[in-house]
Write a protein that holds these residues in place. Structure first.
Motif: not given
Length: 217
Positions: A9-29, A38-43
């Motif tokens: 949750k801390l990492v999610a907040n850091m990415l959002s505060v840093a200005g990310a408005d969309h996350i594309i990632t792979m195989d979240l644990h 609080d932004i769109p995520v494509d896993n």
């Protein structure tokens, strides 16, 4: 555990505060981590690329069995086993009591089959190496490991070199050039085209869900 930090949750907040408005990632644990943003995520899933690799590189894949090295990965291996129409098994770590080495209990029959261990990540590789030994004891003819994120820290490379794997296959979500030089058993699946296609589809407002079950050409 109660009162332990929820660092994702801390990492999610850091990415959002840093200005990310969309996350594309792979195989979240844990796929629930998408809900921390609080932004769109494509896993994206490595599964389509893994299926393609198995069919192209293991000639006798129809006589294989997909194995999870721990109970937590059962959902992942059942999905792959269903799509290949083969059996699956899992390994359960049984702790007799504190400070005693766990025994590994194999649930499933791997005798005279090619065992394919599937997990989302491997760090020091202790678990998958023990699992491979257990599978050979149980009569598996060959053992492959397929991992999405190959971290390979500490003694991981020497453990793989000394283990009974035919190949340890990882994606390049983490760069693998150095690891492949040090360990000839490590092979790499390139997933860059999946991310590129996800970016292109997102940019053009097209459906990204096609990539959850297909590899782009």
């Amino acid at each position: 555990m109660s009162r332990a930090p929820i660092s994702a949750k801390l990492v999610a907040n850091m990415l959002s505060v840093a200005g990310a408005d969309h996350i594309i990632t792979m195989d979240l644990h844990a796929s629930q981590i998408q809900g921390f943003f609080d932004i769109p995520v494509d896993n994206l899933y490595a599964e389509p690329a893994v299926l393609k690799w198995i069919k192209e590189n293991i000639p006798e894949w129809k006589n294989s069995i997909i194995v999870s090295p721990d109970a937590g990965g059962a959902k992942r291996v059942t999905s792959i086993a269903d799509r290949l129409n083969v059996e699956f098994a899992l390994i359960h770590k049984e702790r007799k009591k504190a400070n005693e080495v766990a025994s590994m209990v194999l649930v499933g029959d791997v005798k005279d089959k090619i065992a394919i261990l599937v997990d989302d990540m491997a760090d020091t590789c202790g678990t998958i190496v023990h699992a491979a030994d257990r599978l050979v004891e149980a009569g598996a003819t060959k053992v492959y490991a397929i991992l999405t994120h190959g971290i390979f820290s500490g003694p991981a490379i020497s453990r793989i070199n000394n283990a009974c794997f035919e190949a340890v296959v990882v994606t390049n979500t983490i760069p693998q050039d150095g690891h492949m030089r040090d360990c000839p058993k490590i092979q790499c699946i390139d997933v860059s085209m999946m991310f590129a296609e996800a970016v292109r589809r997102t940019h053009n407002g097209e459906s990204v869900s096609y990539l959850f079950s297909n590899v782009p050409y």
